[in-house]
Design an enzyme around this catalytic site. Structure first.
Site, mmCIF file in Angstrom:
data_model
loop_
_atom_site.group_PDB
_atom_site.id
_atom_site.type_symbol
_atom_site.label_atom_id
_atom_site.label_comp_id
_atom_site.label_asym_id
_atom_site.label_seq_id
_atom_site.Cartn_x
_atom_site.Cartn_y
_atom_site.Cartn_z
ATOM 1 N N TYR A 188 -10.324 -33.133 -33.750
ATOM 2 C CA TYR A 188 -10.443 -31.849 -33.057
ATOM 3 C C TYR A 188 -11.054 -31.950 -31.656
ATOM 4 O O TYR A 188 -12.144 -32.517 -31.492
ATOM 5 C CB TYR A 188 -11.301 -30.852 -33.868
ATOM 6 C CG TYR A 188 -11.373 -29.532 -33.158
ATOM 7 C CD1 TYR A 188 -10.334 -28.616 -33.272
ATOM 8 C CD2 TYR A 188 -12.434 -29.226 -32.308
ATOM 9 C CE1 TYR A 188 -10.352 -27.426 -32.569
ATOM 10 C CE2 TYR A 188 -12.458 -28.039 -31.601
ATOM 11 C CZ TYR A 188 -11.410 -27.139 -31.740
ATOM 12 O OH TYR A 188 -11.432 -25.963 -31.038
ATOM 13 N N ASP A 244 -14.891 -25.565 -16.932
ATOM 14 C CA ASP A 244 -15.804 -26.093 -17.965
ATOM 15 C C ASP A 244 -16.790 -27.135 -17.443
ATOM 16 O O ASP A 244 -17.927 -27.165 -17.887
ATOM 17 C CB ASP A 244 -14.980 -26.691 -19.108
ATOM 18 C CG ASP A 244 -15.782 -26.853 -20.400
ATOM 19 O OD1 ASP A 244 -16.441 -25.872 -20.821
ATOM 20 O OD2 ASP A 244 -15.775 -27.954 -20.988
ATOM 21 N N ARG A 299 -16.911 -28.768 -32.481
ATOM 22 C CA ARG A 299 -17.800 -29.903 -32.261
ATOM 23 C C ARG A 299 -18.841 -29.956 -33.386
ATOM 24 O O ARG A 299 -19.202 -28.935 -33.967
ATOM 25 C CB ARG A 299 -18.510 -29.771 -30.909
ATOM 26 C CG ARG A 299 -17.611 -30.079 -29.717
ATOM 27 C CD ARG A 299 -18.374 -30.005 -28.405
ATOM 28 N NE ARG A 299 -18.797 -28.658 -28.106
ATOM 29 C CZ ARG A 299 -20.008 -28.181 -28.303
ATOM 30 N NH1 ARG A 299 -20.976 -28.960 -28.743
ATOM 31 N NH2 ARG A 299 -20.287 -26.929 -28.028
ATOM 32 N N ARG A 318 -7.924 -22.730 -29.960
ATOM 33 C CA ARG A 318 -7.894 -23.031 -28.522
ATOM 34 C C ARG A 318 -6.481 -23.216 -28.010
ATOM 35 O O ARG A 318 -5.553 -23.498 -28.765
ATOM 36 C CB ARG A 318 -8.667 -24.329 -28.264
ATOM 37 C CG ARG A 318 -10.134 -24.271 -28.693
ATOM 38 C CD ARG A 318 -11.071 -24.348 -27.559
ATOM 39 N NE ARG A 318 -12.448 -24.026 -27.932
ATOM 40 C CZ ARG A 318 -13.428 -23.899 -27.037
ATOM 41 N NH1 ARG A 318 -13.185 -24.060 -25.758
ATOM 42 N NH2 ARG A 318 -14.654 -23.594 -27.430
ATOM 43 N N SER A 335 -21.251 -22.907 -24.542
ATOM 44 C CA SER A 335 -19.891 -22.851 -25.067
ATOM 45 C C SER A 335 -19.544 -21.443 -25.552
ATOM 46 O O SER A 335 -20.359 -20.790 -26.213
ATOM 47 C CB SER A 335 -19.749 -23.845 -26.222
ATOM 48 O OG SER A 335 -20.038 -25.144 -25.749
ATOM 49 N N ALA A 336 -18.344 -21.028 -25.242
ATOM 50 C CA ALA A 336 -17.827 -19.714 -25.633
ATOM 51 C C ALA A 336 -18.696 -18.565 -25.138
ATOM 52 O O ALA A 336 -18.895 -17.565 -25.820
ATOM 53 C CB ALA A 336 -17.617 -19.638 -27.154
ATOM 54 N N CYS A 337 -19.236 -18.711 -23.925
ATOM 55 C CA CYS A 337 -20.043 -17.641 -23.322
ATOM 56 C C CYS A 337 -19.463 -17.161 -21.993
ATOM 57 O O CYS A 337 -20.153 -16.524 -21.203
ATOM 58 C CB CYS A 337 -21.487 -18.086 -23.148
ATOM 59 S SG CYS A 337 -22.362 -18.249 -24.708
ATOM 60 N N GLY A 380 -13.192 -31.301 -28.633
ATOM 61 C CA GLY A 380 -14.324 -31.961 -27.991
ATOM 62 C C GLY A 380 -14.791 -33.217 -28.706
ATOM 63 O O GLY A 380 -15.470 -34.054 -28.108
ATOM 64 N N HIS A 430 -22.156 -28.642 -17.196
ATOM 65 C CA HIS A 430 -21.265 -27.799 -18.006
ATOM 66 C C HIS A 430 -21.006 -26.500 -17.232
ATOM 67 O O HIS A 430 -21.501 -25.435 -17.601
ATOM 68 C CB HIS A 430 -21.954 -27.515 -19.354
ATOM 69 C CG HIS A 430 -21.049 -26.938 -20.407
ATOM 70 N ND1 HIS A 430 -21.532 -26.289 -21.528
ATOM 71 C CD2 HIS A 430 -19.697 -26.921 -20.537
ATOM 72 C CE1 HIS A 430 -20.517 -25.900 -22.290
ATOM 73 N NE2 HIS A 430 -19.404 -26.271 -21.710
ATOM 74 N N LYS A 450 -16.172 -33.779 -23.195
ATOM 75 C CA LYS A 450 -17.624 -33.673 -23.346
ATOM 76 C C LYS A 450 -18.290 -35.043 -23.449
ATOM 77 O O LYS A 450 -19.368 -35.272 -22.904
ATOM 78 C CB LYS A 450 -17.981 -32.805 -24.564
ATOM 79 C CG LYS A 450 -17.515 -31.348 -24.422
ATOM 80 C CD LYS A 450 -18.191 -30.696 -23.259
ATOM 81 C CE LYS A 450 -17.585 -29.401 -22.757
ATOM 82 N NZ LYS A 450 -17.348 -28.300 -23.613
HETATM 83 P P1 GTP Z 1 -16.092 -23.083 -23.834
HETATM 84 O O1 GTP Z 1 -14.662 -23.435 -23.545
HETATM 85 O O2 GTP Z 1 -16.445 -23.189 -25.269
HETATM 86 O O3 GTP Z 1 -17.044 -23.865 -22.992
HETATM 87 O O4 GTP Z 1 -16.248 -21.497 -23.546
HETATM 88 P P2 GTP Z 1 -16.335 -20.610 -22.213
HETATM 89 O O5 GTP Z 1 -17.729 -20.602 -21.699
HETATM 90 O O6 GTP Z 1 -15.269 -20.995 -21.261
HETATM 91 O O7 GTP Z 1 -16.062 -19.131 -22.775
HETATM 92 P P3 GTP Z 1 -14.794 -18.156 -22.596
HETATM 93 O O8 GTP Z 1 -14.594 -17.739 -21.173
HETATM 94 O O9 GTP Z 1 -13.643 -18.757 -23.287
HETATM 95 O O10 GTP Z 1 -15.294 -16.868 -23.384
HETATM 96 C C1 GTP Z 1 -15.677 -16.913 -24.727
HETATM 97 C C2 GTP Z 1 -15.724 -15.541 -25.314
HETATM 98 O O11 GTP Z 1 -16.590 -14.685 -24.546
HETATM 99 C C3 GTP Z 1 -14.369 -14.850 -25.344
HETATM 100 O O12 GTP Z 1 -14.196 -14.250 -26.600
HETATM 101 C C4 GTP Z 1 -14.451 -13.805 -24.257
HETATM 102 O O13 GTP Z 1 -13.661 -12.701 -24.532
HETATM 103 C C5 GTP Z 1 -15.940 -13.470 -24.216
HETATM 104 N N1 GTP Z 1 -16.346 -13.061 -22.844
HETATM 105 C C6 GTP Z 1 -16.102 -13.745 -21.700
HETATM 106 N N2 GTP Z 1 -16.565 -13.080 -20.605
HETATM 107 C C7 GTP Z 1 -17.123 -11.948 -21.079
HETATM 108 C C8 GTP Z 1 -17.777 -10.829 -20.442
HETATM 109 O O14 GTP Z 1 -17.942 -10.763 -19.225
HETATM 110 N N3 GTP Z 1 -18.239 -9.849 -21.275
HETATM 111 C C9 GTP Z 1 -18.081 -9.916 -22.627
HETATM 112 N N4 GTP Z 1 -18.565 -8.910 -23.347
HETATM 113 N N5 GTP Z 1 -17.455 -10.929 -23.257
HETATM 114 C C10 GTP Z 1 -16.987 -11.932 -22.500
HETATM 115 C C1 SPV Z 2 -17.213 -26.364 -25.671
HETATM 116 O O1 SPV Z 2 -17.506 -26.320 -26.868
HETATM 117 O O2 SPV Z 2 -18.071 -26.198 -24.764
HETATM 118 C C2 SPV Z 2 -15.820 -26.595 -25.271
HETATM 119 C C3 SPV Z 2 -14.850 -26.954 -26.315
HETATM 120 O O3 SPV Z 2 -15.503 -26.519 -24.083
HETATM 121 S S1 SPV Z 2 -14.937 -28.617 -26.757
HETATM 122 O O4 SPV Z 2 -14.017 -29.373 -25.914
HETATM 123 O O5 SPV Z 2 -14.537 -28.709 -28.173
HETATM 124 O O6 SPV Z 2 -16.275 -29.129 -26.558
HETATM 125 MN MN MN Z 3 -17.340 -25.989 -22.780
#
Ligand code: GTP
Ligand code: SPV
Ligand code: MN
Length: 606
Positions: free
Chosen positions: A200, A280, A71, A383, A251-253, A202, A229, A209
């Site tokens: 790409y 999500d 994004r 992804r 995101s990615a947390c 999002g 979210h 989003k």
């Molecule tokens: P978006 O799709 O971007 O919204 O991301 P998301 O919030 O769904 O994150 P996702 O579950 O894909 O996790 C993102 C990253 O965090 C990955 O690399 C996971 O391995 C890492 N991760 C997820 N849960 C944990 C956890 O409990 N502990 C740790 N250390 N890392 C984690």
């Molecule tokens: C995020 O970035 O929070 C996502 C991926 O879930 S995207 O659809 O690209 O926004």
């Molecule tokens: Mn997301």
């Protein structure tokens, strides 16, 4: 030929055709035949690559341009009539000015190309919480992804009816994929989205989003519901009752991971199970019984590939074994399967990395780049787009038009220090404050620096479609409406680190131990320690059976520690944030949130 009699849809599509001038227009009915034909076409042109159909039936691969992998928040706009209505967290331009700037870019942008007209429903078709969108696009990749991520096709029009004007108009053209002319624009007052020069995720799957958060948050404010979210999960307890929890992490947390978690052995033996409703986005509205009900508006998972493996997220990995689209991961050329960092320890020798170069995987990944980090075969924000039906733990309530009743709401983020593993708010207002105070280290999900701490209120900073002050006021109003039926609000942090930079908490499946405490707090069956920032678990109430060696009493102390000095700094930073980043820039902060801040400060000073 149009698939609907609805004159509002047809008139708008005609306008979009006149603007973008496609060679051909194809209405997407959602039939298997049409999808198979589009897939075959995308494979024949090289836009998509067919993967091993024995090992990964129905799976295909797509590579985006290296400048188009996430994004783009600095090129994302909320175009309301006044700047104040977009507020301090959004880029803003007047709607007319934005359209004047973008119209020449769209003019003829689909010349020689096909325009696909995609009707879709966000939410189960027929659900009172669902909403209809129509996206026009010149990308087959978008059509194939929307097919997984939404309820796509003719049936969505049945839901809209022949006269309604209540649909979100999405215009997407990949144009030249020029990053300098890339714009992701929402017009919340017109239910309209314009996206150009990206191909790409999002940026272009406009149901996600752009609609389900930016436009929908604005709709929710006006119509008395919430677009967040958040993942949605159900925990089935040994007595058979299922408690539903939503959680907002940036995101990615960790949303996808938490949504699909597999409980530790002891919990499984005792009879606990976890079900995924969403990973999500949650749309939430008070139901007839006065409780808050949540639906997942999506129909699939657009999940982060790196780090996903059989141990960290078995259910996500299983979801990707058929009918899945992979974007920007690596290919193993020996058997045309996919690979990414963290899948296993054996990068393919005969690999194609995400940019398309043929490389020796083990050699390639041992090279340290200019940034001091090892090169990766898959892009960090690569992804998978996987159908929800593939998920082994998909909730039986996934398609329930009423949604599921929410017992607890969790906020969280990546915080190396300060924020404890878990704490509970004193009440909804305090919980709303906690949401407003979410900050997290940035990730590869958006372009820009990674690992920098930034404020991300409710994990919605990039997604609130209006003024953040009004958004917080809306949260407080919803709390008042829900009264004593409001979900309890918590905060978690899976990412606290020790002095050597290692995570203190094992995370993933072991997060069940924290959910367990949260559920017991909601049921009123476990006590807690009152601290200036909220209720913290008593040490003996976090079940560590099976991980005693990893999480020693000293480590648990660190995880649950509320350091007064660090929290004084945290609160001082919140005052600065409220004033300088929000209030001084046109965000009206509800007085109730300042009162919470005052109270925490007073308690810390004691
Ligand atoms: P978006 O799709 O971007 O919204 O991301 P998301 O919030 O769904 O994150 P996702 O579950 O894909 O996790 C993102 C990253 O965090 C990955 O690399 C996971 O391995 C890492 N991760 C997820 N849960 C944990 C956890 O409990 N502990 C740790 N250390 N890392 C984690
Ligand atoms: C995020 O970035 O929070 C996502 C991926 O879930 S995207 O659809 O690209 O926004
Ligand atoms: Mn997301």
């Amino acid at each position: 030929m149009s698939l609907t009699q609805n004159p509002n849809v047809n008139k708008w599509v005609e306008e979009m055709i006149a603007l973008t001038k496609p060679e051909k227009v194809v209405w997407i009915d959602g039939s298997e035949e049409q999808l198979a034909q589009l897939k075959a076409e995308a494979i024949s042109t090289g836009e998509m690559i067919e993967l091993n159909q024995e090992k990964l039936p129905g799976c295909i691969y797509h590579r985006t341009k290296p400048n188009d992998v996430a994004r783009v928040e600095d090129r994302t706009f909320i175009c309301t009539k006044t700047k104040e209505d977009a507020g301090p967290t959004n880029n803003w331009m007047a709607p007319d000015e934005m359209k004047a700037m973008l119209t020449p870019l769209y003019d003829g942008s689909m010349k020689g190309r096909t325009m696909y007209v995609i009707p879709y429903s966000m939410g189960p078709i027929g659900s009172p919480l669902a909403k209809v969108g129509v996206e026009v696009t010149d990308s087959i990749y978008v059509v194939l992804n929307m097919n997984i991520m939404t309820r796509m096709g003719k049936a969505a029009f049945e839901n809209l009816g022949d006269t309604s004007d209540d649909f979100v108009r999405g215009l997407h053209s990949k144009a030249d994929v020029d990053p300098e002319k890339r714009y992701i624009v929402q017009f919340p007052e017109e239910n309209t989205i314009w996206s150009i020069n990206s191909a790409y995720g999002g940026n272009v799957l406009l149901g996600k989003k752009c609609f389900a958060l930016r436009i929908a948050s604005f709709q929710g404010k006006n119509e008395g519901w919430m677009a967040e979210h958040m993942l949605i999960l159900g925990v089935k307890k040994p007595d058979g009752e299922v408690k539903y929890i939503t959680a907002a992490f940036p995101s990615a947390c960790g949303k996808t991971n938490l949504a699909m978690l597999i409980p530790p052995e002891g919990y499984k033996k005792a009879g606990y199970e976890v079900f995924t409703v969403g990973d999500d986005i949650a749309w939430m509205k008070p139901g007839e019984d006065g409780r808050l009900y949540a639906i997942n508006p999506e129909n699939g998972f657009f999940g982060v590939a790196p780090g996903t493996n059989a141990k960290s997220n078995y259910n996500a990995l299983a979801s990707t074994k058929k009918n899945t689209i992979f974007t920007n991961v690596a290919i193993n050329n020996d058997d045309m399967t996919v690979w990414w960092e963290g899948l296993d320890k054996n990068p393919p020798v005969n690999a194609t990395e995400w940019k398309g170069a043929k490389v020796n995987g083990p050699e390639f990944t041992s090279v340290v780049g200019a940034d001091g980090k090892k090169q990766t075969l898959a892009h960090p924000n690569s992804r998978f787009t996987a159908p929800a039906v593939n998920c082994p733990c998909i909730s039986p309530e996934f398609n329930n038009p009423k949604g599921v009743p929410v017992t607890a709401i969790i906020f969280g983020g990546r915080r190396a220090s300060t924020t404890p593993l878990v704490y509970q708010s004193f009440d909804w207002t305090h919980g709303t404050y906690i949401g407003s105070a979410v900050s997290s280290e940035t990730t590869a999900a958006a372009t820009g620096a990674v690992g920098v701490l930034r404020h991300d209120p409710m994990a919605m900073k990039p997604f609130i479609g209006y003024n953040v002050g009004d958004y917080w006021a809306h949260w407080l109003e919803m709390g008042e409406k829900l009264g004593d039926k409001a979900p309890k609000i918590f905060n978690v942090n899976w990412f606290k680190k020790d002095d050597n930079g290692n995570f203190l908490w094992p995370g993933f499946g072991d997060n069940m131990r924290v959910l367990d405490w949260i559920i017991k707090r909601c049921e009123g069956t476990v006590d807690a320690v009152e601290t200036p920032i909220g209720y913290i678990p008593k040490k003996e109430d976090i079940n560590l059976e099976g991980i005693e060696d990893e999480v020693t009493p000293e480590i648990l102390d660190k995880l649950l520690d509320v350091d007064t000095d660090l929290w004084k700094k945290e609160i001082a930073e919140m005052r600065r944030y409220y004033k300088e980043d929000i209030a001084d820039k046109g965000g009206k902060i509800p007085a109730a949130l300042y009162e919470v801040l005052d109270k925490i400060e007073a308690r810390l000073a004691k």
